[in-house]
Design a protein around this motif. Structure first.
Motif, mmCIF file in Angstrom:
data_model
loop_
_atom_site.group_PDB
_atom_site.id
_atom_site.type_symbol
_atom_site.label_atom_id
_atom_site.label_comp_id
_atom_site.label_asym_id
_atom_site.label_seq_id
_atom_site.Cartn_x
_atom_site.Cartn_y
_atom_site.Cartn_z
ATOM 1 N N VAL A 14 -55.923 16.355 -13.382
ATOM 2 C CA VAL A 14 -56.006 15.917 -14.778
ATOM 3 C C VAL A 14 -56.906 14.689 -14.925
ATOM 4 C CG1 VAL A 14 -54.660 14.977 -16.707
ATOM 5 C CG2 VAL A 14 -53.784 16.930 -15.414
ATOM 6 N N PHE A 15 -56.830 13.776 -13.952
ATOM 7 C CA PHE A 15 -57.603 12.542 -14.026
ATOM 8 C C PHE A 15 -58.734 12.513 -13.000
ATOM 9 C CE2 PHE A 15 -53.370 11.499 -15.634
ATOM 10 C CZ PHE A 15 -53.692 10.986 -16.878
ATOM 11 N N GLN A 16 -59.324 13.683 -12.727
ATOM 12 C CA GLN A 16 -60.349 13.765 -11.685
ATOM 13 C C GLN A 16 -61.567 12.890 -11.975
ATOM 14 O OE1 GLN A 16 -62.314 17.647 -11.310
ATOM 15 N NE2 GLN A 16 -61.218 18.234 -13.169
ATOM 16 N N TYR A 17 -61.863 12.648 -13.235
ATOM 17 C CA TYR A 17 -63.024 11.830 -13.592
ATOM 18 C C TYR A 17 -62.917 10.400 -13.042
ATOM 19 C CZ TYR A 17 -59.807 10.092 -17.139
ATOM 20 O OH TYR A 17 -58.717 9.546 -17.780
ATOM 21 N N SER A 18 -61.693 9.933 -12.785
ATOM 22 C CA SER A 18 -61.538 8.564 -12.282
ATOM 23 C C SER A 18 -60.935 8.520 -10.879
ATOM 24 C CB SER A 18 -60.659 7.748 -13.234
ATOM 25 O OG SER A 18 -59.336 8.230 -13.218
ATOM 26 N N SER A 19 -60.731 9.686 -10.273
ATOM 27 C CA SER A 19 -60.035 9.750 -8.985
ATOM 28 C C SER A 19 -60.944 9.658 -7.776
ATOM 29 C CB SER A 19 -59.220 11.052 -8.897
ATOM 30 O OG SER A 19 -58.170 11.038 -9.828
ATOM 31 N N PHE A 20 -62.244 9.695 -7.978
ATOM 32 C CA PHE A 20 -63.191 9.686 -6.863
ATOM 33 C C PHE A 20 -64.299 8.675 -7.145
ATOM 34 C CE2 PHE A 20 -61.222 13.870 -7.035
ATOM 35 C CZ PHE A 20 -60.824 14.052 -5.725
ATOM 36 N N GLY A 21 -64.960 8.226 -6.097
ATOM 37 C CA GLY A 21 -66.106 7.332 -6.251
ATOM 38 C C GLY A 21 -65.788 5.897 -5.884
ATOM 39 N N PRO A 22 -66.812 5.031 -5.933
ATOM 40 C CA PRO A 22 -66.641 3.642 -5.500
ATOM 41 C C PRO A 22 -65.743 2.822 -6.425
ATOM 42 C CG PRO A 22 -68.835 3.976 -6.368
ATOM 43 C CD PRO A 22 -68.188 5.330 -6.301
ATOM 44 N N ILE A 23 -65.715 3.185 -7.684
ATOM 45 C CA ILE A 23 -64.780 2.535 -8.609
ATOM 46 C C ILE A 23 -63.769 3.612 -8.978
ATOM 47 C CG2 ILE A 23 -64.510 1.361 -10.811
ATOM 48 C CD1 ILE A 23 -67.443 0.473 -10.523
ATOM 49 N N GLN A 24 -62.738 3.715 -8.135
ATOM 50 C CA GLN A 24 -61.792 4.786 -8.375
ATOM 51 C C GLN A 24 -60.445 4.252 -8.816
ATOM 52 O OE1 GLN A 24 -60.007 6.495 -4.395
ATOM 53 N NE2 GLN A 24 -62.219 6.613 -4.310
ATOM 54 N N PHE A 25 -59.892 4.992 -9.729
ATOM 55 C CA PHE A 25 -58.600 4.671 -10.296
ATOM 56 C C PHE A 25 -57.815 5.971 -10.265
ATOM 57 C CE2 PHE A 25 -56.044 4.439 -14.278
ATOM 58 C CZ PHE A 25 -55.147 3.491 -13.831
ATOM 59 N N ARG A 26 -57.145 6.210 -9.148
ATOM 60 C CA ARG A 26 -56.426 7.467 -8.938
ATOM 61 C C ARG A 26 -54.980 7.280 -9.403
ATOM 62 N NH1 ARG A 26 -56.852 11.311 -3.563
ATOM 63 N NH2 ARG A 26 -59.005 11.477 -4.252
ATOM 64 N N ILE A 27 -54.696 7.766 -10.607
ATOM 65 C CA ILE A 27 -53.358 7.653 -11.202
ATOM 66 C C ILE A 27 -52.294 8.188 -10.247
ATOM 67 C CG2 ILE A 27 -51.882 8.494 -13.084
ATOM 68 C CD1 ILE A 27 -53.822 6.643 -14.264
ATOM 69 N N ALA A 28 -52.611 9.241 -9.502
ATOM 70 C CA ALA A 28 -51.655 9.843 -8.579
ATOM 71 C C ALA A 28 -51.145 8.845 -7.539
ATOM 72 C CB ALA A 28 -52.296 11.047 -7.881
ATOM 73 N N LEU B 261 -58.873 -3.006 -6.351
ATOM 74 C CA LEU B 261 -58.485 -3.248 -7.739
ATOM 75 C C LEU B 261 -57.902 -1.982 -8.372
ATOM 76 C CD1 LEU B 261 -58.394 -5.246 -10.086
ATOM 77 C CD2 LEU B 261 -60.710 -4.527 -10.684
ATOM 78 N N GLY B 262 -58.546 -0.839 -8.122
ATOM 79 C CA GLY B 262 -58.014 0.427 -8.630
ATOM 80 C C GLY B 262 -56.628 0.714 -8.078
ATOM 81 N N GLN B 263 -56.440 0.428 -6.795
ATOM 82 C CA GLN B 263 -55.131 0.624 -6.158
ATOM 83 C C GLN B 263 -54.104 -0.364 -6.706
ATOM 84 O OE1 GLN B 263 -55.419 3.891 -4.538
ATOM 85 N NE2 GLN B 263 -53.801 2.793 -3.503
ATOM 86 N N LEU B 264 -54.544 -1.584 -6.973
ATOM 87 C CA LEU B 264 -53.638 -2.580 -7.528
ATOM 88 C C LEU B 264 -53.079 -2.101 -8.866
ATOM 89 C CD1 LEU B 264 -52.400 -5.451 -7.355
ATOM 90 C CD2 LEU B 264 -54.418 -6.257 -8.575
ATOM 91 N N VAL B 265 -53.949 -1.526 -9.688
ATOM 92 C CA VAL B 265 -53.501 -1.029 -10.989
ATOM 93 C C VAL B 265 -52.637 0.219 -10.825
ATOM 94 C CG1 VAL B 265 -54.242 -0.081 -13.212
ATOM 95 C CG2 VAL B 265 -55.449 -2.031 -12.221
ATOM 96 N N SER B 266 -53.114 1.207 -10.040
ATOM 97 C CA SER B 266 -52.373 2.472 -9.950
ATOM 98 C C SER B 266 -51.091 2.341 -9.135
ATOM 99 C CB SER B 266 -53.264 3.591 -9.411
ATOM 100 O OG SER B 266 -53.756 3.264 -8.139
ATOM 101 N N ALA B 267 -51.174 1.809 -7.928
ATOM 102 C CA ALA B 267 -49.980 1.700 -7.079
ATOM 103 C C ALA B 267 -49.161 0.453 -7.425
ATOM 104 C CB ALA B 267 -50.380 1.671 -5.606
ATOM 105 N N GLY B 268 -49.857 -0.668 -7.649
ATOM 106 C CA GLY B 268 -49.156 -1.919 -7.866
ATOM 107 C C GLY B 268 -48.512 -2.040 -9.230
ATOM 108 N N ILE B 269 -49.216 -1.676 -10.279
ATOM 109 C CA ILE B 269 -48.673 -1.846 -11.627
ATOM 110 C C ILE B 269 -47.983 -0.570 -12.113
ATOM 111 C CG2 ILE B 269 -49.241 -2.326 -14.048
ATOM 112 C CD1 ILE B 269 -51.481 -4.192 -12.962
ATOM 113 N N ILE B 270 -48.746 0.528 -12.180
ATOM 114 C CA ILE B 270 -48.149 1.776 -12.667
ATOM 115 C C ILE B 270 -47.066 2.255 -11.695
ATOM 116 C CG2 ILE B 270 -48.595 4.190 -13.290
ATOM 117 C CD1 ILE B 270 -51.431 3.260 -14.124
ATOM 118 N N GLY B 271 -47.329 2.111 -10.396
ATOM 119 C CA GLY B 271 -46.335 2.504 -9.397
ATOM 120 C C GLY B 271 -45.038 1.732 -9.534
#
Length: 160
Positions: free
Chosen positions: A24-38, A132-142
């Motif tokens: 669903v969120f593939q547009y932000s799940s890959f690349g150097p600036i990645q934000f993988r909601i999963a 930073l992407g991990q901080l938001v996805s795992a740290g905050i949303i997680g």
């Protein structure tokens, strides 16, 4: 339900949810600036050891389904496995649970991006952007997920 069946069911459901979230969120799940909601699901080892194979298989399936490079499939999945194991080890302090996915991915993923996808950005910069992407996805949303599930943990994760 016996414990083995429960374990397998929980792992399969977590893997499926992880894969669907990447889809669903593939547009932000890959690349150097990645934000993988999963990656928010990486806090689930706090509740059940079944989350270790769950998030690992979810990551593996996602990388295969979205035609990631073989280095990404191997080392990205291995990073998720290591982070999930470390999160499980730290489960006695819920505030420490999201730290392994943030740190492990911030270290491993930039090297994958550099050597699998020939990303031009310097590795230290990618460590910051991936971290930073991990901080938001795992740290905050997680952690939001962890606190929400903690209220119903004995219903959802019984026998663990």
């Amino acid at each position: 339900m016996n414990k083995k069946t429960l374990y397998l069911t929980q792992a399969a459901v977590i893997a499926a949810i992880y894969t669907v979230l990447v889809f669903v969120f593939q547009y932000s799940s890959f690349g150097p600036i990645q934000f993988r909601i999963a990656e928010a699901l990486t806090v689930l080892p706090y509740f059940t050891p079944a989350a270790i194979p769950g998030v690992t298989i979810g990551c593996l399936l996602s990388n295969i389904l979205f035609r990631a490079d073989i280095l990404d499939i191997i080392f990205g999945t291995l990073a998720t496995l290591i982070a999930a194991i470390l999160s499980y080890v730290l489960r006695f302090n819920k505030y420490l649970v999201p730290i392994p996915p943030i740190v492990v991915n911030a270290i491993v993923v930039p090297f994958v991006l550099k050597y699998a996808y020939f990303e031009a950005d310097p590795i230290p910069l990618m460590m910051c952007t991936v971290g930073l992407g991990q901080l938001v996805s795992a740290g905050i949303i997680g952690m939001i997920l962890l606190f929400a599930l903690e209220k119903v943990r004995y219903v959802i994760f019984k026998n663990n």
